[in-house]
Design a protein around this motif. Sequence first.
Motif, PDB file in Angstrom:
ATOM      1  N   THR A  25       0.667  -1.212  -0.122  1.00 31.07           N
ATOM      2  CA  THR A  25       0.081   0.003   0.045  1.00 31.07           C
ATOM      3  C   THR A  25       1.065   1.337   0.040  1.00 31.07           C
ATOM      4  OG1 THR A  25      -1.703  -1.296   1.124  1.00 31.07           O
ATOM      5  CG2 THR A  25      -1.925   1.317   1.357  1.00 31.07           C
ATOM      6  N   ARG A  26       1.945   1.317   0.892  1.00 33.22           N
ATOM      7  CA  ARG A  26       2.678   2.293   0.905  1.00 33.22           C
ATOM      8  C   ARG A  26       3.568   2.568  -0.255  1.00 33.22           C
ATOM      9  NH1 ARG A  26       4.334   4.464   5.873  1.00 33.22           N
ATOM     10  NH2 ARG A  26       6.536   4.926   5.119  1.00 33.22           N
ATOM     11  N   ASP A  27       4.127   1.289  -1.024  1.00 30.56           N
ATOM     12  CA  ASP A  27       4.550   1.484  -2.306  1.00 30.56           C
ATOM     13  C   ASP A  27       3.784   1.929  -3.297  1.00 30.56           C
ATOM     14  OD1 ASP A  27       6.841   0.669  -1.027  1.00 30.56           O
ATOM     15  OD2 ASP A  27       6.752  -1.447  -1.827  1.00 30.56           O
ATOM     16  N   ASP A  28       2.410   1.376  -3.150  1.00 32.56           N
ATOM     17  CA  ASP A  28       1.488   2.138  -4.444  1.00 32.56           C
ATOM     18  C   ASP A  28       1.586   3.424  -4.499  1.00 32.56           C
ATOM     19  OD1 ASP A  28       1.006  -0.708  -5.127  1.00 32.56           O
ATOM     20  OD2 ASP A  28      -0.899  -0.984  -4.282  1.00 32.56           O
ATOM     21  N   CYS A  29       1.110   4.041  -3.002  1.00 32.40           N
ATOM     22  CA  CYS A  29       1.046   5.649  -2.819  1.00 32.40           C
ATOM     23  C   CYS A  29       2.063   6.571  -3.375  1.00 32.40           C
ATOM     24  CB  CYS A  29       0.710   5.688  -1.319  1.00 32.40           C
ATOM     25  SG  CYS A  29      -0.947   5.101  -0.700  1.00 32.40           S
ATOM     26  N   ILE A  30       3.494   5.806  -3.206  1.00 32.71           N
ATOM     27  CA  ILE A  30       4.327   6.415  -3.596  1.00 32.71           C
ATOM     28  C   ILE A  30       4.554   6.398  -5.138  1.00 32.71           C
ATOM     29  CG2 ILE A  30       6.969   6.231  -3.523  1.00 32.71           C
ATOM     30  CD1 ILE A  30       6.933   5.244  -0.731  1.00 32.71           C
ATOM     31  N   SER A  31       4.407   5.183  -5.982  1.00 34.69           N
ATOM     32  CA  SER A  31       4.536   5.186  -7.127  1.00 34.69           C
ATOM     33  C   SER A  31       3.288   5.984  -7.953  1.00 34.69           C
ATOM     34  CB  SER A  31       4.650   3.723  -7.688  1.00 34.69           C
ATOM     35  OG  SER A  31       3.234   2.982  -7.280  1.00 34.69           O
ATOM     36  N   LYS A  32       1.999   5.984  -7.200  1.00 37.98           N
ATOM     37  CA  LYS A  32       0.979   6.667  -8.126  1.00 37.98           C
ATOM     38  C   LYS A  32       1.111   8.262  -7.922  1.00 37.98           C
ATOM     39  CE  LYS A  32      -2.216   3.808  -9.656  1.00 37.98           C
ATOM     40  NZ  LYS A  32      -2.413   3.824 -11.041  1.00 37.98           N
ATOM     41  N   CYS A  33       2.005   8.654  -6.698  1.00 36.08           N
ATOM     42  CA  CYS A  33       2.245  10.155  -6.855  1.00 36.08           C
ATOM     43  C   CYS A  33       3.474  10.469  -7.670  1.00 36.08           C
ATOM     44  CB  CYS A  33       2.827  10.479  -5.190  1.00 36.08           C
ATOM     45  SG  CYS A  33       1.465  10.511  -4.128  1.00 36.08           S
ATOM     46  N   LYS A  34       4.247   9.675  -7.826  1.00 31.25           N
ATOM     47  CA  LYS A  34       5.330  10.096  -8.649  1.00 31.25           C
ATOM     48  C   LYS A  34       4.785   9.846 -10.270  1.00 31.25           C
ATOM     49  CE  LYS A  34       9.182   8.932  -5.776  1.00 31.25           C
ATOM     50  NZ  LYS A  34      10.352   8.035  -5.575  1.00 31.25           N
ATOM     51  N   GLU A  35       4.048   8.837 -10.573  1.00 24.96           N
ATOM     52  CA  GLU A  35       3.249   8.826 -11.926  1.00 24.96           C
ATOM     53  C   GLU A  35       2.640  10.173 -12.040  1.00 24.96           C
ATOM     54  OE1 GLU A  35      -0.060   6.277 -13.941  1.00 24.96           O
ATOM     55  OE2 GLU A  35       0.700   5.344 -12.360  1.00 24.96           O
TER      56      GLU A  35
END
Length: 160
Positions: A25-35
């Motif tokens: 979940t944390r990784d998803d949040c980080i990757s979606k923000c960078k995307e």
Amino acid sequence: MKRTIAGVLAVVVVMLLTVPVQAGTRDDCISKCKEAGDFIKTQGIDSAIKEINNKKGRFVWNDGVSYVFLMNMKAKMLAHPHKPELTKPDTLIEATDVDGKAFFKDFVKAAEKGKGWTKYMWPVPGMEINKPKHTFIYRVPGTDYFVGAGFYVMSPGVFY
């Protein structure tokens, strides 16, 4: 004695099963923000506002519970897929959660550093309840914009 050992083992198993969920979940949040940051840089702010506001767009996932929002450094909400009314005020800097925490100030502080995590209480989309939310803030390099995405702590060890 056997009950104690069984109890300890049960706790360890639950902990091991929940850590990957949180990490993902944390990784998803980080990757979606960078995307989303890349989208802003390549497609422009107007296209980004339209896409981030889209409840069925690429920046909403996890059955609509997880999503990216977009703000500027003055704490003006520019796009929010679930609460478009947040885009009306000129700033949200003094707005608080149900516990009285002025968490938008934390968003701006994290954005000033380039990125960071914040925690506050927020309504879960599709449910009429407030839960603790951990949100990743990512400042779009070279701009006055930042995006955020978070996950909810539904109960100890259960993240959504």
